[in-house]
Design a protein around this motif. Structure first.
Motif, PDB file in Angstrom:
ATOM      1  N   LYS A 272      49.426 120.104 -36.276  1.00  0.00           N
ATOM      2  CA  LYS A 272      49.085 120.968 -35.130  1.00  0.00           C
ATOM      3  C   LYS A 272      49.746 120.439 -33.861  1.00  0.00           C
ATOM      4  CE  LYS A 272      44.516 122.285 -36.884  1.00  0.00           C
ATOM      5  NZ  LYS A 272      43.068 122.134 -36.679  1.00  0.00           N
ATOM      6  N   ALA A 273      49.706 119.116 -33.696  1.00  0.00           N
ATOM      7  CA  ALA A 273      50.293 118.508 -32.492  1.00  0.00           C
ATOM      8  C   ALA A 273      51.784 118.806 -32.411  1.00  0.00           C
ATOM      9  CB  ALA A 273      50.056 117.001 -32.495  1.00  0.00           C
ATOM     10  N   ALA A 274      52.451 118.736 -33.565  1.00  0.00           N
ATOM     11  CA  ALA A 274      53.897 119.009 -33.578  1.00  0.00           C
ATOM     12  C   ALA A 274      54.170 120.450 -33.171  1.00  0.00           C
ATOM     13  CB  ALA A 274      54.448 118.732 -34.976  1.00  0.00           C
ATOM     14  N   ARG A 275      53.334 121.364 -33.658  1.00  0.00           N
ATOM     15  CA  ARG A 275      53.518 122.778 -33.315  1.00  0.00           C
ATOM     16  C   ARG A 275      53.279 123.000 -31.821  1.00  0.00           C
ATOM     17  NH1 ARG A 275      51.415 127.617 -36.124  1.00  0.00           N
ATOM     18  NH2 ARG A 275      52.275 129.380 -34.946  1.00  0.00           N
ATOM     19  N   ILE A 276      52.225 122.396 -31.311  1.00  0.00           N
ATOM     20  CA  ILE A 276      51.900 122.553 -29.883  1.00  0.00           C
ATOM     21  C   ILE A 276      53.041 121.991 -29.025  1.00  0.00           C
ATOM     22  CG2 ILE A 276      50.347 121.733 -28.044  1.00  0.00           C
ATOM     23  CD1 ILE A 276      48.840 123.719 -29.688  1.00  0.00           C
ATOM     24  N   SER A 277      53.550 120.814 -29.387  1.00  0.00           N
ATOM     25  CA  SER A 277      54.626 120.212 -28.591  1.00  0.00           C
ATOM     26  C   SER A 277      55.878 121.090 -28.588  1.00  0.00           C
ATOM     27  CB  SER A 277      54.981 118.819 -29.114  1.00  0.00           C
ATOM     28  OG  SER A 277      53.933 117.928 -28.821  1.00  0.00           O
ATOM     29  N   LEU A 278      56.090 121.792 -29.706  1.00  0.00           N
ATOM     30  CA  LEU A 278      57.253 122.689 -29.768  1.00  0.00           C
ATOM     31  C   LEU A 278      57.080 123.907 -28.861  1.00  0.00           C
ATOM     32  CD1 LEU A 278      58.434 123.094 -33.472  1.00  0.00           C
ATOM     33  CD2 LEU A 278      59.789 122.342 -31.508  1.00  0.00           C
ATOM     34  N   LEU A 279      55.821 124.333 -28.693  1.00  0.00           N
ATOM     35  CA  LEU A 279      55.560 125.564 -27.923  1.00  0.00           C
ATOM     36  C   LEU A 279      55.578 125.341 -26.412  1.00  0.00           C
ATOM     37  CD1 LEU A 279      52.650 127.263 -29.934  1.00  0.00           C
ATOM     38  CD2 LEU A 279      54.904 128.235 -29.502  1.00  0.00           C
ATOM     39  N   VAL A 280      55.350 124.092 -25.986  1.00  0.00           N
ATOM     40  CA  VAL A 280      55.141 123.874 -24.549  1.00  0.00           C
ATOM     41  C   VAL A 280      56.456 123.941 -23.777  1.00  0.00           C
ATOM     42  CG1 VAL A 280      55.276 121.345 -24.593  1.00  0.00           C
ATOM     43  CG2 VAL A 280      53.871 122.451 -22.890  1.00  0.00           C
ATOM     44  N   ARG A 281      56.391 124.637 -22.629  1.00  0.00           N
ATOM     45  CA  ARG A 281      57.561 124.734 -21.745  1.00  0.00           C
ATOM     46  C   ARG A 281      57.082 124.705 -20.306  1.00  0.00           C
ATOM     47  NH1 ARG A 281      59.699 130.165 -23.980  1.00  0.00           N
ATOM     48  NH2 ARG A 281      61.394 130.069 -22.505  1.00  0.00           N
ATOM     49  N   ASP A 282      57.877 124.114 -19.453  1.00  0.00           N
ATOM     50  CA  ASP A 282      57.526 124.172 -18.048  1.00  0.00           C
ATOM     51  C   ASP A 282      57.688 125.618 -17.568  1.00  0.00           C
ATOM     52  OD1 ASP A 282      56.880 122.577 -15.535  1.00  0.00           O
ATOM     53  OD2 ASP A 282      58.574 123.813 -14.908  1.00  0.00           O
ATOM     54  N   LEU A 283      56.848 125.998 -16.612  1.00  0.00           N
ATOM     55  CA  LEU A 283      56.885 127.369 -16.092  1.00  0.00           C
ATOM     56  C   LEU A 283      58.283 127.736 -15.570  1.00  0.00           C
ATOM     57  CD1 LEU A 283      55.191 129.897 -15.340  1.00  0.00           C
ATOM     58  CD2 LEU A 283      54.761 128.817 -13.128  1.00  0.00           C
ATOM     59  N   SER A 284      58.985 126.776 -14.988  1.00  0.00           N
ATOM     60  CA  SER A 284      60.325 127.084 -14.454  1.00  0.00           C
ATOM     61  C   SER A 284      61.287 127.460 -15.586  1.00  0.00           C
ATOM     62  CB  SER A 284      60.874 125.888 -13.671  1.00  0.00           C
ATOM     63  OG  SER A 284      60.966 124.751 -14.506  1.00  0.00           O
ATOM     64  N   GLU A 285      61.143 126.839 -16.743  1.00  0.00           N
ATOM     65  CA  GLU A 285      62.006 127.205 -17.876  1.00  0.00           C
ATOM     66  C   GLU A 285      61.661 128.605 -18.376  1.00  0.00           C
ATOM     67  OE1 GLU A 285      62.835 123.414 -20.510  1.00  0.00           O
ATOM     68  OE2 GLU A 285      60.700 123.558 -20.086  1.00  0.00           O
ATOM     69  N   VAL A 286      60.346 128.893 -18.377  1.00  0.00           N
ATOM     70  CA  VAL A 286      59.902 130.207 -18.842  1.00  0.00           C
ATOM     71  C   VAL A 286      60.478 131.296 -17.934  1.00  0.00           C
ATOM     72  CG1 VAL A 286      57.867 131.706 -19.065  1.00  0.00           C
ATOM     73  CG2 VAL A 286      57.774 129.340 -19.895  1.00  0.00           C
ATOM     74  N   ILE A 287      60.372 131.098 -16.639  1.00  0.00           N
ATOM     75  CA  ILE A 287      60.807 132.147 -15.703  1.00  0.00           C
ATOM     76  C   ILE A 287      62.336 132.218 -15.644  1.00  0.00           C
ATOM     77  CG2 ILE A 287      60.773 132.858 -13.272  1.00  0.00           C
ATOM     78  CD1 ILE A 287      57.867 132.095 -13.199  1.00  0.00           C
ATOM     79  N   ALA A 288      62.990 131.074 -15.734  1.00  0.00           N
ATOM     80  CA  ALA A 288      64.462 131.086 -15.720  1.00  0.00           C
ATOM     81  C   ALA A 288      65.008 131.889 -16.903  1.00  0.00           C
ATOM     82  CB  ALA A 288      64.990 129.663 -15.758  1.00  0.00           C
ATOM     83  N   ALA A 289      64.273 131.866 -18.023  1.00  0.00           N
ATOM     84  CA  ALA A 289      64.729 132.618 -19.202  1.00  0.00           C
ATOM     85  C   ALA A 289      64.591 134.130 -19.009  1.00  0.00           C
ATOM     86  CB  ALA A 289      63.941 132.168 -20.433  1.00  0.00           C
ATOM     87  N   GLU A 290      63.858 134.528 -17.977  1.00  0.00           N
ATOM     88  CA  GLU A 290      63.658 135.960 -17.691  1.00  0.00           C
ATOM     89  C   GLU A 290      64.530 136.396 -16.512  1.00  0.00           C
ATOM     90  OE1 GLU A 290      61.701 137.576 -19.845  1.00  0.00           O
ATOM     91  OE2 GLU A 290      61.274 135.638 -20.783  1.00  0.00           O
TER      92      GLU A 290
END
Ligand code: SF4
Ligand code: SF4
Length: 411
Positions: A272-290
């Motif tokens: 579960k920890a590995a999956r969670i670590s893969l999902l996490v992104r800083d908000l700036s990366e999320v918005i930059a992708a949009e």
């Protein structure tokens, strides 16, 4: 670096990891040039290379003293040394292993233990911390100045949180201290993402990411907090509806990225920890992708406030996110003022500002001088700890960058 680990740790997962890290270090000392505590104190034992040597000795079974612990306590865990190191030495992981050993072999004073226990008890408990903060804010006007600056004034209006309406969904973390100190940050993130076609949701039972207790050397307590957060998020993650975990506090983001390592020996949680670590992104990366959707929402040639961006260590060193926020603010029309030595820590570093106040204040003074040198009307940051810490030392308003981006969208 040649190592001969002692029998107590040699054949453990921590021992093997530490040995692999130590072998990478070629003792070149490049990292010292970018270490804030070495810059302030000029003592080799307060540099990354010196601390690596102290940890090596401790793991090889040499006597551990309070001096050893002091040099490790003075480390901010800013991980600037990791960014600088040409050999890829993961200093932060090594420091975690070394601190755990040193902590178990030394005894802190009663006062130190009480302080650490109180911080580890109050800060991760959102309701308790919120009540303590409100009490502090009530008596703030009559406090002496030295204490008054440590209590931030009540935050402004939070605004509405949009109802989830998009197919695209992301999780956000309210965190432990942010809901009391600056609840408007996550709400602003939710509104901006809503306009970009993403619904941001918070899991009701989610609490502290574990960083607070883990970095107070209560590593078992920190792991408990991490497991509890995974449990709170897991139903959403398991259903597969969550595209990412968008972190508005880079300190929490850097910690959640590490879950994969910190819980690697836990058979019930490692996957579960590995999956969670893969999902996490800083908000700036999320918005930059949009970017395409964002550009449509921004008015083309608006000229806005002059802003200095304080890039938190947990963003630039902990997550290796560089320049993303600055690019977003520039796109939104803000004028970015230059900041010298932007790689250096502001001295906040979780509870460091409370436990190492002298060093922390010196680092803050340097950081504020660098931020103010370009004459900004506003300082932006990406982490609640840095926000509160820097704001206590300057009259220039300090805000989370997402609030500035939202204001640009609103115009
Ligand atoms: S820069 Fe890297 S290899 Fe060189 S001393 Fe520092 S940690 Fe070791
Ligand atoms: S983490 Fe920061 S304070 Fe600690 S040794 Fe590395 S650069 Fe220095």
């Amino acid at each position: 670096m040649q190592t001969e680990l002692a029998a107590f740790i040699r054949d453990t997962p921590e021992g093997r990891e530490a040995e692999a890290i130590l072998r990478k270090c070629v003792h070149c000392g490049f990292c010292s040039a970018t270490c804030p505590t070495y810059q302030l104190l000029g003592d080799e034992l307060d540099s990354p290379r010196g601390r690596i040597y102290l940890i090596k000795q401790a793991l090889e079974g040499a006597p551990v003293t309070e001096r050893t612990r002091l040099h490790l306590d003075r480390c901010l865990t800013c991980r600037s040394c990791e960014t600088t190191c040409p050999s890829g030495v993961q200093y932060g992981r090594l420091a975690d292993i070394g601190r755990s050993v040193v902590e178990s072999r030394t005894t802190r004073s009663l006062w130190d233990r009480c302080k650490r226990a109180a911080l580890g008890y109050v800060l991760p408990r959102t309701l308790l911390f919120g009540a303590a903060l409100r009490l502090g804010q009530l008596v703030r006007p009559v406090l002496p100045r030295a204490l008054r600056v440590k209590v931030p004034p009540p935050s402004g209006p939070v605004g509405a949180w949009p109802a989830p309406r998009h197919d695209r969904k992301m999780l956000a973390l309210a965190g432990c201290v942010q809901p009391a100190l600056a609840p408007a940050i996550n709400a602003a993130a939710a509104r901006v993402l809503d306009r970009l076609g993403i619904s941001l949701i918070e899991a009701p039972a989610a609490g502290c990411c574990g960083a607070l207790r883990f970095h107070l050397n209560d590593q078992d307590g920190g792991r408990d907090d991490m497991r509890a957060l995974i449990d709170a998020w897991w139903p959403q993650v398991e259903r597969g509806k969550i595209e990412a975990i968008a972190m508005t506090a880079s300190g929490c983001g850097a910690t959640v990225h590490e879950y994969v390592h910190v819980l690697a020996q836990d058979p019930d949680y490692r996957h579960k920890a590995a999956r969670i670590s893969l999902l996490v992104r800083d908000l700036s990366e999320v918005i930059a992708a949009e970017a395409p959707a964002l550009e449509k929402l921004l008015a083309g040639d608006a000229r806005r406030t002059r802003v200095a961006f304080q890039s938190p260590c947990s963003l630039q060193h902990g997550q290796q996110v560089h320049g993303e926020v600055e690019r977003l603010l520039a796109k939104a029309g803000y004028e970015l003022s230059p900041v010298a030595d932007a790689h250096l820590c502001c001295g906040s570093a979780g509870t460091y500002s409370i436990l190492q106040p002298d060093l922390s204040m010196q680092l803050r003074a340097r950081k504020i001088a660098a931020l103010e040198a370009g004459g900004p009307q506003m300082i932006a940051t990406a982490n609640i700890g840095c926000l509160v810490h820097v704001q206590a030392g300057t009259t220039v308003p300090v805000r989370h960058w997402i609030e500035l981006l939202e204001e640009a969208l609103e115009e």
